[in-house]
Design an enzyme around this catalytic site. Structure first.
Site, PDB file in Angstrom:
ATOM      1  N   ALA A  10      17.569  -1.792  24.842  1.00  0.00           N
ATOM      2  CA  ALA A  10      16.301  -1.158  24.455  1.00  0.00           C
ATOM      3  C   ALA A  10      16.344  -0.505  23.079  1.00  0.00           C
ATOM      4  CB  ALA A  10      15.904  -0.118  25.505  1.00  0.00           C
ATOM      5  N   ARG A  15      20.822   1.224  12.442  1.00  0.00           N
ATOM      6  CA  ARG A  15      21.806   0.925  11.392  1.00  0.00           C
ATOM      7  C   ARG A  15      21.636  -0.463  10.778  1.00  0.00           C
ATOM      8  NH1 ARG A  15      26.464   3.003  15.386  1.00  0.00           N
ATOM      9  NH2 ARG A  15      24.752   2.594  16.831  1.00  0.00           N
ATOM     10  N   GLY A  79      18.761   7.311  24.661  1.00  0.00           N
ATOM     11  CA  GLY A  79      20.212   7.181  24.776  1.00  0.00           C
ATOM     12  C   GLY A  79      20.653   6.247  25.895  1.00  0.00           C
ATOM     13  N   ASP A 103      24.413  -5.504  22.532  1.00  0.00           N
ATOM     14  CA  ASP A 103      24.957  -5.726  21.184  1.00  0.00           C
ATOM     15  C   ASP A 103      26.471  -5.938  21.188  1.00  0.00           C
ATOM     16  OD1 ASP A 103      25.752  -3.136  21.742  1.00  0.00           O
ATOM     17  OD2 ASP A 103      25.231  -2.338  19.770  1.00  0.00           O
ATOM     18  N   ASN A 380      13.180 -54.572   2.538  1.00  0.00           N
ATOM     19  CA  ASN A 380      13.633 -53.774   1.406  1.00  0.00           C
ATOM     20  C   ASN A 380      12.452 -53.036   0.793  1.00  0.00           C
ATOM     21  OD1 ASN A 380      16.067 -53.399  -0.588  1.00  0.00           O
ATOM     22  ND2 ASN A 380      14.202 -53.619  -1.813  1.00  0.00           N
TER      23      ASN A 380
HETATM   24  C1  UD1 Z   1      28.115   2.994  22.350  1.00  0.00           C
HETATM   25  C2  UD1 Z   1      28.986   4.026  23.048  1.00  0.00           C
HETATM   26  C3  UD1 Z   1      30.332   4.091  22.337  1.00  0.00           C
HETATM   27  C4  UD1 Z   1      30.993   2.734  22.327  1.00  0.00           C
HETATM   28  C5  UD1 Z   1      30.060   1.681  21.713  1.00  0.00           C
HETATM   29  C6  UD1 Z   1      30.658   0.305  21.902  1.00  0.00           C
HETATM   30  C7  UD1 Z   1      27.365   5.693  23.828  1.00  0.00           C
HETATM   31  C8  UD1 Z   1      26.826   7.067  23.637  1.00  0.00           C
HETATM   32  N1  UD1 Z   1      28.321   5.306  22.979  1.00  0.00           N
HETATM   33  O1  UD1 Z   1      27.878   3.448  21.033  1.00  0.00           O
HETATM   34  O2  UD1 Z   1      31.192   5.021  23.014  1.00  0.00           O
HETATM   35  O3  UD1 Z   1      32.212   2.783  21.608  1.00  0.00           O
HETATM   36  O4  UD1 Z   1      28.777   1.704  22.357  1.00  0.00           O
HETATM   37  O5  UD1 Z   1      29.915  -0.693  21.292  1.00  0.00           O
HETATM   38  O6  UD1 Z   1      26.940   4.994  24.734  1.00  0.00           O
HETATM   39  N2  UD1 Z   1      20.416   1.343  24.222  1.00  0.00           N
HETATM   40  C9  UD1 Z   1      19.378   1.390  25.138  1.00  0.00           C
HETATM   41  N3  UD1 Z   1      18.634   2.513  25.202  1.00  0.00           N
HETATM   42  C10 UD1 Z   1      18.886   3.609  24.436  1.00  0.00           C
HETATM   43  C11 UD1 Z   1      19.944   3.563  23.520  1.00  0.00           C
HETATM   44  C12 UD1 Z   1      20.712   2.423  23.447  1.00  0.00           C
HETATM   45  O7  UD1 Z   1      19.117   0.420  25.850  1.00  0.00           O
HETATM   46  O8  UD1 Z   1      18.157   4.598  24.577  1.00  0.00           O
HETATM   47  C13 UD1 Z   1      21.202   0.101  24.129  1.00  0.00           C
HETATM   48  C14 UD1 Z   1      21.236  -0.465  22.723  1.00  0.00           C
HETATM   49  O9  UD1 Z   1      20.157  -1.381  22.546  1.00  0.00           O
HETATM   50  C15 UD1 Z   1      22.582  -1.149  22.673  1.00  0.00           C
HETATM   51  C16 UD1 Z   1      23.434  -0.356  23.650  1.00  0.00           C
HETATM   52  O10 UD1 Z   1      22.531   0.385  24.429  1.00  0.00           O
HETATM   53  O11 UD1 Z   1      22.503  -2.498  23.074  1.00  0.00           O
HETATM   54  C17 UD1 Z   1      24.412   0.563  22.945  1.00  0.00           C
HETATM   55  O12 UD1 Z   1      23.700   1.480  22.125  1.00  0.00           O
HETATM   56  P1  UD1 Z   1      24.206   1.836  20.660  1.00  0.00           P
HETATM   57  O13 UD1 Z   1      23.250   2.806  20.080  1.00  0.00           O
HETATM   58  O14 UD1 Z   1      24.500   0.628  19.883  1.00  0.00           O
HETATM   59  O15 UD1 Z   1      25.553   2.628  21.008  1.00  0.00           O
HETATM   60  P2  UD1 Z   1      26.804   2.825  20.046  1.00  0.00           P
HETATM   61  O16 UD1 Z   1      26.489   3.863  19.042  1.00  0.00           O
HETATM   62  O17 UD1 Z   1      27.283   1.533  19.553  1.00  0.00           O
HETATM   63 CA    CA Z   2      26.448  -0.503  19.544  1.00  0.00          CA
END
Ligand code: UD1
Ligand code: CA
Length: 463
Positions: A10, A15, A79, A103, A380
């Site tokens: 979601a 970044r 989150g 991701d 041709n």
């Molecule tokens: C997260 C972990 C981190 C880990 C890393 C590995 C947390 C707080 N941290 O960090 O410890 O090392 O993944 O890749 O979880 N997402 C939602 N809803 C939200 C927020 C995020 O569905 O409200 C989804 C994002 O789309 C993504 C995944 O959750 O696919 C991870 O979120 P992301 O913000 O990328 O977490 P990281 O900072 O990478």
């Molecule tokens: Ca991530």
């Protein structure tokens, strides 16, 4: 035991600095989320897969709806912990959950299965898939009770690491196995008292430990599998890893790929043994190439089928087309969708084809446009020949028989049929059908004025 997989997808992907959702960005020619769903589908059926969508939800759902997975809507992205809270209702009735990240696309189904089995063996409330990559920067770190213990005390996000914790190299992959009961018993205890003001799923580890539940870590054998994609640069690194794996698989099956690091080959592509792929070639989508072919540099081939012993010279663009055995294409040919090039046929430089069928041994070697056309075997087509297939409103077809000779620079105004064995004089504009074995001339007769140039240069002699 009833097992569901929840995929968190979601987030906005701030970044990336992109308008599009992160999980729809592509590596290896497919969206990140598609890779994750493909791996998850090898573990549980799609009706047990729940994708948490939020940012650009409609586009994300649309992109993967054919897989049959279910969706949970996290309308505000507060989150990863909040994402799982949002999924709670949907996954009621399951005993265990595997949580994957949209991701983290290189994760293999075998590794998911190992995590599941380890988790069940440990009888843990939570098991974290970890890894020890060369550079752990940016990832959450996993704190074990002691080095050799499978038990974890907490996950600490990069930004919250104390100076002593900086040396911890074991990272949290963002992939977990949970027993549903303890997870949901404590998930509402998460707070957003951290650097991002978000509810972190990672904090559940310490909460479970505090409640006396067992939290374990399982280290992935290959750290490359759990690399995340938060920036375009990271994503392109994963793309490189994935495509190199594809290239290696092809090479293991007898394909020669010169400088594989310069090629862009989708995992869906098939290539036969003894075929040579030169540097800077792209093979995309549902492309099939046979044996003993050579694809020379700078050619891009997409969704096309190429038989054996075909030579594609430098700089060709081939889309949704079919090429039979022994054909010669290029250099610099443009085969647009619906082109069918027959056995041993030649399509040369600066020749464009679209919905055009060339029979066995037919040749169009230079500077030609063949659209909505059928060209018989052995015919041709001279340099500069154009099928005028468009009258400004409709497209019309040009049918050219077998063993026809179409003189250079002729324009063939469709709809038009040219019979077998006919000759078209060079420079003709042909607007009427030509019967078998006829000669058609469609140009004005040449006038030659002797001495004209001399007179032009010395006009005084005129008198
Ligand atoms: C997260 C972990 C981190 C880990 C890393 C590995 C947390 C707080 N941290 O960090 O410890 O090392 O993944 O890749 O979880 N997402 C939602 N809803 C939200 C927020 C995020 O569905 O409200 C989804 C994002 O789309 C993504 C995944 O959750 O696919 C991870 O979120 P992301 O913000 O990328 O977490 P990281 O900072 O990478
Ligand atoms: Ca991530």
């Amino acid at each position: 035991m009833k097992l569901a997989i929840v995929i968190m997808a979601a987030g906005k992907g701030t970044r990336l600095k992109s308008k599009r959702s992160k999980v729809l960005h592509e590596i290896g020619g497919k969206p990140l989320l598609t890779h994750v769903i493909a791996s998850a589908s090898r573990i549980v059926p799609p009706e047990d897969i729940y994708v948490v969508v939020g940012h650009e939800a409609a586009q994300v759902e649309n992109a993967v709806k054919d897989t049959g997975v279910k969706f949970v809507h996290q309308t505000e992205q507060r989150g990863t912990g909040h994402a799982i809270q949002t999924a709670q209702e949907a996954v009621r009735g399951y005993d265990s959950l595997l949580v994957l990240s949209g991701d983290v696309p290189l994760l293999k189904p075998e590794t998911i299965a190992e995590l599941r089995d380890f988790h069940l063996g440990q009888q843990a409330a939570m098991t974290i898939l970890t890894a020890s990559p060369g550079d752990p920067t940016g990832y959450g770190r996993v704190l074990r009770k002691n080095v050799n213990s499978p038990e974890v005390t907490a996950i600490v996000e990069q930004k919250a690491l104390t100076p002593e914790q900086q040396s911890v190299r074991e990272i949290n992959s963002g992939i977990y196995a949970f027993q549903a009961a303890p997870l949901f018993a404590h998930i509402d205890e998460l707070t957003n008292n951290n650097a991002h003001g978000e509810y972190y799923l990672t904090d559940i580890a310490a909460l479970l430990v505090k409640a006396g539940d067992r939290v374990a870590a399982f280290e992935a054998a290959n750290p490359a599998e759990v690399l995340g994609a938060n920036t375009i640069a990271e994503m392109m690194e994963l793309d490189r890893v994935l495509r190199m794996e594809t290239a290696r698989n092809l090479m293991a099956n007898g394909v020669t790929i010169l400088r594989p690091e310069t090629t862009v080959i989708d995992a869906t592509v098939e290539v036969g043994a003894d075929t040579v792929i030169e540097p800077f070639v792209q093979l995309l989508g549902e492309t099939r190439i046979g044996e003993d072919c050579r694809v020379r540099s700078y050619s891009v081939i997409e969704n096309s089928t190429i038989a054996d012993k075909v030579l594609v010279r430098q700089g060709c663009v081939i889309l949704d087309s079919k090429i039979e055995t022994g054909a010669l294409i290029g250099p610099f040919s443009h085969l647009r969708p619906g082109s069918e090039i027959g056995e041993g046929a030649h399509v040369g430089n600066f020749v464009e084809t679209k919905k055009a069928k060339l029979g066995k041994g037919a040749k169009a070697n230079h500077l030609t446009y063949l659209g909505d056309a059928e060209i018989g075997s052995g015919t041709n087509v001279g340099a500069g020949v154009i099928t005028c297939n468009y009258d400004g409103v409709h497209k019309h077809r040009t049918l050219i028989g077998e063993s026809v000779f179409v003189g250079s620079d002729s324009t063939l105004v469709a709809p038009l049929t040219i019979g077998n064995g006919a000759y078209i004089a060079a420079g003709s504009c042909i607007t009427e059908d030509v019967p078998d074995d006829a000669l058609a001339l469609g140009r004005s007769r040449q006038t030659t004025k002797e001495g004209w140039a001399t007179l032009k240069r010395r006009p005084e002699e005129k008198a």
